[in-house]
Every structure is written in structure tokens, then in C-alpha cells.
Design a protein around this motif. Structure first.
Motif, PDB file in Angstrom:
ATOM      1  N   LYS A   1       0.855  -1.174   0.000  1.00  0.00           N
ATOM      2  CA  LYS A   1       0.000   0.000   0.000  1.00  0.00           C
ATOM      3  C   LYS A   1       0.892   1.226   0.000  1.00  0.00           C
ATOM      4  CE  LYS A   1      -3.604   1.182   3.071  1.00  0.00           C
ATOM      5  NZ  LYS A   1      -4.557   0.810   4.043  1.00  0.00           N
ATOM      6  N   PRO A   2       0.556   2.239  -0.732  1.00  0.00           N
ATOM      7  CA  PRO A   2       1.384   3.459  -0.612  1.00  0.00           C
ATOM      8  C   PRO A   2       1.265   3.992   0.798  1.00  0.00           C
ATOM      9  CG  PRO A   2      -0.550   3.856  -1.960  1.00  0.00           C
ATOM     10  CD  PRO A   2      -0.512   2.399  -1.678  1.00  0.00           C
TER      11      PRO A   2
ATOM     12  N   THR B   1       6.587   8.965   0.403  1.00  0.00           N
ATOM     13  CA  THR B   1       6.702   8.609  -0.998  1.00  0.00           C
ATOM     14  C   THR B   1       7.140   9.771  -1.860  1.00  0.00           C
ATOM     15  OG1 THR B   1       4.392   9.177  -1.360  1.00  0.00           O
ATOM     16  CG2 THR B   1       4.882   6.931  -0.735  1.00  0.00           C
TER      17      THR B   1
ATOM     18  N   GLU C   1      11.058   9.119  -2.910  1.00  0.00           N
ATOM     19  CA  GLU C   1      11.621   7.839  -3.303  1.00  0.00           C
ATOM     20  C   GLU C   1      12.105   7.921  -4.742  1.00  0.00           C
ATOM     21  OE1 GLU C   1       8.491   5.078  -2.996  1.00  0.00           O
ATOM     22  OE2 GLU C   1       7.382   5.879  -4.682  1.00  0.00           O
ATOM     23  N   PRO C   2      13.068   7.150  -5.074  1.00  0.00           N
ATOM     24  CA  PRO C   2      13.544   7.136  -6.454  1.00  0.00           C
ATOM     25  C   PRO C   2      12.486   6.576  -7.395  1.00  0.00           C
ATOM     26  CG  PRO C   2      14.907   5.752  -5.054  1.00  0.00           C
ATOM     27  CD  PRO C   2      13.873   6.356  -4.178  1.00  0.00           C
ATOM     28  N   VAL C   3      12.626   6.897  -8.665  1.00  0.00           N
ATOM     29  CA  VAL C   3      11.593   6.553  -9.640  1.00  0.00           C
ATOM     30  C   VAL C   3      11.437   5.047  -9.772  1.00  0.00           C
ATOM     31  CG1 VAL C   3      10.917   6.783 -12.034  1.00  0.00           C
ATOM     32  CG2 VAL C   3      12.001   8.663 -10.866  1.00  0.00           C
TER      33      VAL C   3
ATOM     34  N   THR D   1       9.020   3.546  -7.478  1.00  0.00           N
ATOM     35  CA  THR D   1       7.615   3.747  -7.835  1.00  0.00           C
ATOM     36  C   THR D   1       7.182   2.730  -8.879  1.00  0.00           C
ATOM     37  OG1 THR D   1       8.080   6.085  -7.585  1.00  0.00           O
ATOM     38  CG2 THR D   1       5.941   5.491  -8.436  1.00  0.00           C
ATOM     39  N   VAL D   2       8.051   2.526  -9.867  1.00  0.00           N
ATOM     40  CA  VAL D   2       7.709   1.573 -10.914  1.00  0.00           C
ATOM     41  C   VAL D   2       7.531   0.183 -10.322  1.00  0.00           C
ATOM     42  CG1 VAL D   2       8.532   0.477 -13.011  1.00  0.00           C
ATOM     43  CG2 VAL D   2       8.911   2.883 -12.663  1.00  0.00           C
TER      44      VAL D   2
ATOM     45  N   ARG E   1       6.820  -0.620  -7.320  1.00  0.00           N
ATOM     46  CA  ARG E   1       5.635  -0.675  -6.474  1.00  0.00           C
ATOM     47  C   ARG E   1       4.382  -0.867  -7.314  1.00  0.00           C
ATOM     48  NH1 ARG E   1       3.123   3.572  -3.835  1.00  0.00           N
ATOM     49  NH2 ARG E   1       4.827   4.973  -4.278  1.00  0.00           N
ATOM     50  N   ASP E   2       4.280  -0.119  -8.398  1.00  0.00           N
ATOM     51  CA  ASP E   2       3.088  -0.249  -9.233  1.00  0.00           C
ATOM     52  C   ASP E   2       3.008  -1.620  -9.888  1.00  0.00           C
ATOM     53  OD1 ASP E   2       2.870   3.210 -10.358  1.00  0.00           O
ATOM     54  OD2 ASP E   2       2.026   2.163  -8.646  1.00  0.00           O
TER      55      ASP E   2
ATOM     56  N   TRP F   1       1.343   8.593 -16.093  1.00  0.00           N
ATOM     57  CA  TRP F   1       2.115   7.992 -15.009  1.00  0.00           C
ATOM     58  C   TRP F   1       3.282   8.888 -14.619  1.00  0.00           C
ATOM     59  CZ3 TRP F   1       6.973   6.330 -13.901  1.00  0.00           C
ATOM     60  CH2 TRP F   1       7.096   5.481 -12.808  1.00  0.00           C
TER      61      TRP F   1
ATOM     62  N   ASN G   1       3.462  10.466 -10.941  1.00  0.00           N
ATOM     63  CA  ASN G   1       4.396   9.887  -9.986  1.00  0.00           C
ATOM     64  C   ASN G   1       5.754  10.541  -9.944  1.00  0.00           C
ATOM     65  OD1 ASN G   1       2.848   7.711  -8.936  1.00  0.00           O
ATOM     66  ND2 ASN G   1       2.929   6.816 -10.949  1.00  0.00           N
ATOM     67  N   VAL G   2       6.181  11.132 -11.030  1.00  0.00           N
ATOM     68  CA  VAL G   2       7.554  11.619 -11.047  1.00  0.00           C
ATOM     69  C   VAL G   2       7.612  13.136 -11.091  1.00  0.00           C
ATOM     70  CG1 VAL G   2       9.705  11.589 -12.320  1.00  0.00           C
ATOM     71  CG2 VAL G   2       8.370   9.521 -12.137  1.00  0.00           C
TER      72      VAL G   2
ATOM     73  N   ARG H   1       6.019  15.106  -8.190  1.00  0.00           N
ATOM     74  CA  ARG H   1       6.838  15.103  -6.980  1.00  0.00           C
ATOM     75  C   ARG H   1       7.991  16.062  -7.095  1.00  0.00           C
ATOM     76  NH1 ARG H   1       9.856  10.444  -6.020  1.00  0.00           N
ATOM     77  NH2 ARG H   1       9.070   9.085  -7.625  1.00  0.00           N
TER      78      ARG H   1
ATOM     79  N   ARG I   1       1.664  15.358  -4.543  1.00  0.00           N
ATOM     80  CA  ARG I   1       1.324  14.010  -4.954  1.00  0.00           C
ATOM     81  C   ARG I   1      -0.074  13.677  -4.486  1.00  0.00           C
ATOM     82  NH1 ARG I   1       4.984   8.677  -4.395  1.00  0.00           N
ATOM     83  NH2 ARG I   1       4.088   7.668  -6.199  1.00  0.00           N
TER      84      ARG I   1
ATOM     85  N   TRP J   1      -3.246  10.487  -4.451  1.00  0.00           N
ATOM     86  CA  TRP J   1      -3.693   9.146  -4.807  1.00  0.00           C
ATOM     87  C   TRP J   1      -4.964   8.828  -4.046  1.00  0.00           C
ATOM     88  CZ3 TRP J   1       0.659   9.719  -1.669  1.00  0.00           C
ATOM     89  CH2 TRP J   1       0.554   9.168  -0.394  1.00  0.00           C
TER      90      TRP J   1
ATOM     91  N   GLU K   1      -7.077   5.935  -1.764  1.00  0.00           N
ATOM     92  CA  GLU K   1      -6.966   4.723  -0.963  1.00  0.00           C
ATOM     93  C   GLU K   1      -8.327   4.322  -0.477  1.00  0.00           C
ATOM     94  OE1 GLU K   1      -2.668   5.158   1.185  1.00  0.00           O
ATOM     95  OE2 GLU K   1      -4.513   5.422   2.308  1.00  0.00           O
TER      96      GLU K   1
ATOM     97  N   GLU L   1      -0.538  14.798  -0.765  1.00  0.00           N
ATOM     98  CA  GLU L   1       0.711  14.880  -0.036  1.00  0.00           C
ATOM     99  C   GLU L   1       1.513  16.029  -0.616  1.00  0.00           C
ATOM    100  OE1 GLU L   1       2.859  11.316  -0.473  1.00  0.00           O
ATOM    101  OE2 GLU L   1       4.357  11.794   1.023  1.00  0.00           O
TER     102      GLU L   1
END
Lengths: 280, 188
Positions: free
Chosen positions: A66-67, A105, A108-110, A113-114, A116-117, B62, B66-67, B70, B76, B78, B80, B92
Motif C-alpha cells: 500500500k502506498p 513517498t 523515493e527514487p523513480v 515507484t515503478v 511498487r506499481d 504515469w 508519480n515523477v 513530486r 502528490r 492518490w 486509498e 501529499e
């Protein structure tokens, strides 16, 4: 660097962060000639100044990816411009050590994320399509819905149907995509209008993942030209799809209306099955 | 804080501080729009047009969500589902210090390209509507909904961030005040 102290007396958050601030200034003093132009923050480490994570605010990490729920932004800034921040995980925090690095989150590095998805897609697929102990509690099972998996499955089914068709390929694809997408939306609306309790995106996600068996069936049918094989295979995959979709849909509506909610789902999968068989 | 303000005032222009991210943020949008428009000249098959355009648009979605969200603007969002089975939208943002350090050019680029690409898809949709091309309208519909989703998400996120900053500022003032009062009393 002010690592988390296991003080016997829990300090007031703001005074702890004051102490952190002072300690940081002392520790980082030798290196604090601020450059004439603030450097661009390195890519994966935007400084998030320490939020003293108050223990009770962080729920325990759930069993799936979960994020992480963001902590309330309640910190006093600990002049991150002074610290050359290289490692986002090593940050002065008060009490987050119980959960490893701070669950944030934003930094975090990219690649994380990838990953995780991707892992979320796979776990959702396993939950929906394969037998697993959580099927009895549908709401919990597809908790981390996502739409990437369904999107991929719908496009894949359209592509396979289009490749199998010998004429009018574009129309086949467009029709397949439109029928599946619109069908998923309409089926969800159907459940909602029947007074069911279902979350819109969760249901879209579910209906998309349940296409996976039909995807497999269509792929196999593309490589075979025997009609008999198709006629045997497609109903099997159809039954598998319906079995996958059944618990979620039926749990969402009241028992008297179960059939009303399930029949259109079954109808849609049957029509897709016919489409697979009929294409040559 | 004063040091930062001095340096920003003395430099009239700054460059992009995250050029790679800005590049990726723009490239997928531009690629999907360009491919869609130019495909009429080169590509016969609708399937290829659809798949490639929608693929590029979803990659763009995407990347933005996500990138670049941020990194360029520190936001950010999402969704839940909480334990009660309700869907909750989470937003966030970075704390204020980092937000004020964000490169102005980065965030200008971020927001403007976000809005412009949605407007471009809207125009293309109107064209295909006028020409009664239902299948191309499908493509445009998908791409438009992806852009709009990002716009709505980030706009709500920004408003939420502003609210949080205000609340946080009030809270900080209150807590600082009470802690100074406490320390004053403890000294006495």
C-alpha cells in the motif's frame, strides 16, 4: 546527526525539533557555506524536513504494497538548506525507527515507484483471478485497486481480436475496446443504481482484472483454427471469468438483487466470448 | 532563510533545476499529440494510431502523477480505500520550506503544459466530432480523460497544500507560544 533518541522522557515535539535544529547546526557547521546559487536538489532526494513522526499517527504497514499514508506535515523545519541532503532515508526523526526508514513517498527514487506499481498489478491479479483466502471478504481483497492492469488487459484483448480478424481489423479493435470500457462503466453504474455499496474505481478495476482468463482464451484461439477447440475453450475461460467476478459483485448488493447485478456481468462476458469464437 | 532570500533576489533568472524531469514531463505529451496529428499522413491502421497514442498518453499520465509532480512541484495525490471500505483521496505535499525553494521555472512549466495539453486534446476532439469520426473520438476521449484526471488531482492537491500550510502556521505559532510560556515558567 540527530538520530532518534530513545529518551525515557518523551519530549514535546516542538522542543525535540528545536534540539534537532541546534544539533544539526552544530554538526553541519563546517560544511555550511551556502553556495551563491542554491544547487538544484538532486533528483531523488528532495529534502523533506524532518517531521517528527508521532508514533500514533503512523498505521502499521499493511500486508500489501500500500502506498504509505503520509504523516501530517506538522514539523518545524530543520533548515534542510543547510544540510547537504544525500540520503533521504537518514533524517533526524523522533520516533520512526519502529518502521524502518520514514515512509515518505515524495522522495523515493523513480525505480521504486515503478516496482511498487508493477507488484501491485501482479498482486491484484492474483487476488482476483486465482483462488485465495481473501475471496470471502471482497472489500479487503481489492483494497489497492489500480487501473493499469485492467487497461492493459482490455487493450490486449482488443489487439488479439484485431490480429485474429482477417478483415476490418480496425473496427474490431475499436468495437472491442469501446464495448469493454463502456461495459465496465455501465455495469458499475448498474450496481450503484441497484443500491449496492461499491466503489466506482474498485469495481472498474475488478471487472478489468476478470478479463484475464478471456485474454488467455483469445490468445490461444488466435493460434488455432479449429472451431471445436474454440467452442470448448471459450466457455471454460468464460466460466473462470464469471467465477472470479462473482464474489465481489454479489457482496456489493443486497441478496434479493444479486441476480440483477450478476446477470449483466455474465452477459458481457458471454458476448465477449462470442466475439472470440466468431472471429476468424 | 535570509540567506536564501538574498541569493534569489540577486539572481534575476534561474535555469531549470531539474532539466531531465522537465524534459520527460513534456516529451510524452508532445509525442502523443504529435503522433495523433501526424498519423493521418503516414499510418493507415487505426489500431496502431490508437494503441500508440493511448500508450504515450498513459505513460505521460504515469510520469506526471508519480515523477514530475513530486519533483517539479512537490505534490502528490492518490486514492486509498480505508478500513471502513470508503474511498479516500490522499494528498501529499512537501513542507513549506522546500516548497518555497522549488524552482519557479519548473513549476511554471509543469502547470502550463498540463493545462495546454488538455486544451489541445479538447480541440482535437472537437475536430473529430465535426468530422463524425467516432473511433478517433474514442482516442481523444481517453487521452483527454487522462489529462483532466491529472489536472483535477494536482489542483486539489495544491489547494490542500495551501490549507495545510495555513493550519500548520497557526499550529506552529500556538505551540511555540505555549512552549515559550512553559519554559519561561520553568525558569522562574
Amino acid at each position: 546527526m540527530a538520530m532518534s533518541h530513545n529518551d525515557s522522557v518523551p519530549l514535546h515535539p516542538s522542543s525535540q525539533s528545536d534540539i534537532d535544529e541546534i544539533e544539526n547546526l552544530i554538526n553541519a557547521a563546517p560544511a555550511t557555506v551556502l553556495p551563491a546559487r542554491p544547487q538544484s536538489p538532486p533528483r531523488a532526494s528532495i529534502p523533506v524536513s524532518s517531521s517528527p513522526f508521532i508514533q500514533s499517527n503512523i498505521p502499521p504497514p499493511s500486508f500489501h504494497n500500500k502506498p504509505p499514508i503520509p504523516p501530517p506535515i506538522s514539523s518545524v523545519s530543520v533548515s534542510p538548506a543547510v544540510l547537504p541532503v544525500t540520503d533521504p532515508n537518514v533524517r533526524p526523526t523522533v520516533s520512526a525507527e519502529g518502521f524502518g526508514s520514514a515512509p515518505n513517498t515524495l522522495t523515493e527514487p523513480v525505480w521504486d515507484t515503478v516496482k511498487r506499481d508493477l507488484s501491485r498489478i501482479i498482486s491484484n491479479l492474483k487476488l482476483v483471478v486465482f483462488p485465495n483466502p481473501f475471496r470471502e471478504d471482497p472489500g479487503k481483497a481489492l483494497r489497492d485497486w489500480d487501473l493499469w492492469g485492467p487497461f492493459f488487459f482490455i487493450v490486449f484483448l482488443g489487439l488479439v481480436l484485431s490480429w485474429s480478424a482477417s478483415v476490418r481489423k480496425s473496427e474490431v479493435f475499436a468495437v472491442a475496446f469501446a464495448v469493454l470500457a463502456a461495459g465496465a462503466i455501465i455495469l458499475t453504474l448498474n450496481v450503484l443504481l441497484l443500491g449496492g455499496h461499491i466503489i466506482f474505481f474498485q469495481s472498474l478495476s475488478l471487472l478489468g482484472y476478470c478479463l484475464f482468463p478471456l485474454d488467455i482464451g483469445a490468445l490461444v484461439c488466435m493460434f488455432t483454427s479449429s472451431v471445436l477447440l474454440k467452442v470448448i475453450l471459450v466457455p471454460i475461460t468464460l466460466a473462470w471469468s464469471s467465477w472470479a467476478a462473482y464474489p465481489f459483485m454479489s457482496a456489493a448488493v443486497s441478496p434479493r438483487r444479486k441476480a440483477l447485478a450478476l446477470y449483466p456481468v455474465f452477459l458481457m462476458y458471454v458476448s465477449v466470448g462470442f466475439l472470440i469464437i466468431a472471429i476468424d | 532563510m535570509n540567506q536564501i532570500q538574498d541569493t534569489t533576489i540577486s539572481r534575476p533568472t534561474e535555469n531549470y533545476s531539474n532539466p531531465k524531469t522537465c524534459f520527460f514531463h513534456v516529451i510524452f505529451k508532445a509525442a502523443s499529440l504529435a503522433f495523433y496529428v501526424l498519423s493521418a499522413l503516414f499510418v493507415n491502421s487505426f489500431v496502431i494510431v490508437f494503441v500508440v497514442t493511448v500508450l504515450l498518453a498513459s505513460l505521460d499520465f504515469w510520469v506526471v502523477k508519480n515523477v514530475s509532480g513530486r519533483i517539479l512541484v512537490g505534490l502528490r495525490w492518490w486514492n486509498e480505500i480505508n478500513d471502513l471500505g470508503e474511498s479516500v483521496w490522499k494528498f501529499e505535499c512537501l513542507d513549506q520550506e522546500s516548497l518555497s525553494r522549488m524552482n519557479k521555472k519548473d513549476s511554471w512549466l509543469f502547470w502550463w503544459t498540463l493545462y495546454l495539453s488538455a486544451v489541445a486534446w479538447l480541440f482535437l476532439g472537437i475536430f473529430s466530432l465535426i468530422r463524425f469520426q467516432a473511433d478517433y473520438l474514442l482516442v481523444v476521449g481517453v487521452c483527454l480523460s487522462l489529462s483532466v484526471a491529472n489536472i483535477i488531482g494536482f489542483t486539489k492537491c495544491r489547494k490542500d497544500a495551501k490549507n495545510q500550510i495555513q493550519q500548520f502556521a497557526q499550529q506552529t505559532i500556538a505551540s511555540r507560544f505555549s512552549s515559550t510560556v512553559q519554559s519561561a515558567f520553568s525558569v522562574v
